[in-house]
Structure formats: C-alpha cells, structure tokens
Design an enzyme around this catalytic site. Sequence first.
Site, mmCIF file in Angstrom:
data_model
loop_
_atom_site.group_PDB
_atom_site.id
_atom_site.type_symbol
_atom_site.label_atom_id
_atom_site.label_comp_id
_atom_site.label_asym_id
_atom_site.label_seq_id
_atom_site.Cartn_x
_atom_site.Cartn_y
_atom_site.Cartn_z
ATOM 1 C CD GLU A 80 4.205 -4.499 -9.939
ATOM 2 O OE1 GLU A 80 4.106 -5.442 -10.724
ATOM 3 O OE2 GLU A 80 3.373 -4.267 -9.059
ATOM 4 C CD GLU A 127 8.810 -1.952 7.158
ATOM 5 O OE1 GLU A 127 7.699 -2.433 7.357
ATOM 6 O OE2 GLU A 127 9.095 -0.750 7.407
ATOM 7 C CB SER A 155 3.667 2.691 5.067
ATOM 8 O OG SER A 155 4.356 1.785 4.254
ATOM 9 C CB SER A 212 0.793 -1.867 7.797
ATOM 10 O OG SER A 212 1.047 -1.028 6.701
ATOM 11 C CG LEU A 213 -2.818 -2.326 14.176
ATOM 12 C CD1 LEU A 213 -1.554 -2.447 15.015
ATOM 13 C CD2 LEU A 213 -3.881 -1.532 14.937
ATOM 14 C CG HIS A 214 -2.938 -4.777 8.179
ATOM 15 N ND1 HIS A 214 -3.643 -3.802 7.513
ATOM 16 C CD2 HIS A 214 -1.688 -4.730 7.677
ATOM 17 C CE1 HIS A 214 -2.852 -3.199 6.639
ATOM 18 N NE2 HIS A 214 -1.659 -3.736 6.728
ATOM 19 C CG ASN A 267 -6.983 -4.321 -3.756
ATOM 20 O OD1 ASN A 267 -8.005 -3.900 -4.257
ATOM 21 N ND2 ASN A 267 -6.206 -3.576 -2.984
ATOM 22 C CB CYS A 296 -3.159 -1.607 -0.456
ATOM 23 S SG CYS A 296 -3.293 0.144 -0.296
#
Length: 342
Positions: free
Chosen positions: A85, A159, A190, A213-215, A293, A335
């Site tokens: 995608e 990734e 990223s 991307s820590l999150h 999401n 995302c």
Amino acid sequence: MHPERIRTFLQEQGEPAYRAQQAIDAICSGRVLSFDDLTTWSKGLREKAAAELPLMSLKEKKILASSSKVAFKALVELADGNSVETVLMSPKPGLWTTCISSQVGCAMACTFCATGKLGLMRNLTAEEITDQVLFWMQYMHVHNMEGRLNNIVYMGMGEPMANLTNVEESLQLLTDPKVFNFGDRHISVSTSGLVPGILRLGKNWPQVNLALSLHVANDIERTAMMPVNKSFNIAKLQAALKEYFTLTNRKVFLEYILLRGENDTPRHAQQLIDFIEGIGKPHLLHVNLIVYNKTGAKYEETPREQSRGFADRLRKAGIHATIRKNLGRDISGACGQLAGEK
Ligand code: SF4
C-alpha cells in the site's frame, strides 16, 4: 522505471545518450503513462520499448479516496503478485506528500501496527520504492489534481532501515537531479529504532529527515510494544541520537502514538521528557503525537482532552510537540493501518 534500464535499452538500439535523458525527464514529470507518449522517439522505437521494457514495476489494484479528498490510498501489485500500500495526502492545500512502503510486510512485529501482523515477505527493490512516487505523480496528472507532490515519507509498510541498501539506492534516484530531483530535506525516513541504520543515514544522508518511532520511553513497556527494543533499548537510542546530532545537527522527529492507558499518563509524559533531556539537545527533537487508528489490536485511542494534557506537559518542559492531524482515517491509510493484501 529504473533509469539504468532505459539507458541500457537505448544504447542497445544504437541511440545517442541524450535520448535516454529526454525519456527519463519526461517519465519523471509524471506525464508519460506509456512509451507511446514519448513523441520525441520514433514510432519504431516506441513500439520496441513497449514490447521489451515495463515502464512501471507495479500496477494499480485498488484506490480509495477519503471523503475529504485530501488522502488517497492505493493497493499496488508487484510483478511477483505481492501487493503493498502507498498513500498520497495533502496536509496543506496545494502541497502533497506521499507515504511509501519499503518492504512487503514487516518483521518488526510492533503490537499496534497492522503491517506488523503480516510478518516479512520480502524487501522492495529501489525501483519498486521510487515507482510508488511515480505512481502518484501519474495519478495527480491523470486526475488534474492541483498542487505539487513535494514531500516523501518512508513510513508505509516495512522498516526502511531493515532494507537500507535498497532504500539508499531509492534515495539516490529520488534526489538525483537527472532523475526525480527531489530535495533531500523533502524526504523523511522513519525507523522503529534500528541503531546501525540511524547512524548510516546520518553519515550518508545528513540532509534527509529522520523520524524515530518511540511510542513509549521506558524499556519494560517499549519491549512489550516493540520487540526491537530488546536489541536497541532506550539507552542505546539515546546514545544513537546523540551521535546522529553530532553527524548532522538536524532535527529529529519522535513519533509517539497515544494509546489509552498504555503510554499516555503523566508518568509516561515525564519519561518522555527524561528521554529527551538525557540526549541533551531538546531543541533538536520534535515530538509528533499521533492519534491511534484502530487496527484490530487491543488498543484504544487516547481521549482528545487527555492528548492535549500530554502535549501541554511536554511543552511546559520546553519540548516542541504537536498533535498530528489525522488524514485518511476513513480509508485505513493513516499510521499503522497499512496492511496490504496478497
Ligand atoms: S510500525 Fe513500522 S516497524 Fe513496526 S511493525 Fe509496523 S511497519 Fe513494521
């Protein structure tokens, strides 16, 4: 379209080199959908090229448009039958950004991510990566869409740092003035935290933007959410960012998906502040707080009021933070929602 294939083809036909550049310029404008459109070539040459040379390494399978028409998601099929995608969105009127995939599936298994559930099928080639950009340029041309595609983010499926050789080749093609001619600063790559990739990007592509991307900013919860943290934990990420700043002195974006009750409490905000302060250059870090999401995972989105409170805590500590506008939610193109189909 890989420019080398066009150059080789024309060389084999005994054509002068300038013909190849003519064709590459025309194709990279997005206005050429088939070799038949290359009117500067003879009819015979066009027919031979059409028979022997695929113009694109992928083709449209399905396109969804958001109700607001500011986000589009395409499922594109590769030559081996796999699909990925790719997304086109307009965060500001007249400006378009494409979010491209770098792998079919992903091995990193982040628990909040739809792609992570697929596992890794294979890496995309440099051509398959850049053809996603070309695909949207052609789409904008065919649909007479206003504005310019001027930003590219490697934040789709996969990734990027786990496919860095091909990603670097794609960066080469995208920034080459004789091919796509995008500015390095208009491209962002990223990573979920593959430290060797962060440092290689810093050395080889210091003007390309990095997004981490820590999150969540503690090892126990990050390892549970993102298995990559077992190999590259919080301390290693801090050390890598310090080195990255020495190499580039460029701003890094920290991506942080707010998940209700999981990483959105005052304790988590403080851990994020400590993480940033521990690196030592808070002005070079910008936190993007992302609205979650639903991807079928166990998580829920953080209520809006609480998201604002989280952002305010960061700002009071002098940290730049924005709650990211969510485009394309109704097409599952936001995302963590890119999952593709076989
Ligand atoms: S968030 Fe990115 S790195 Fe993690 S599983 Fe999804 S695609 Fe892979």
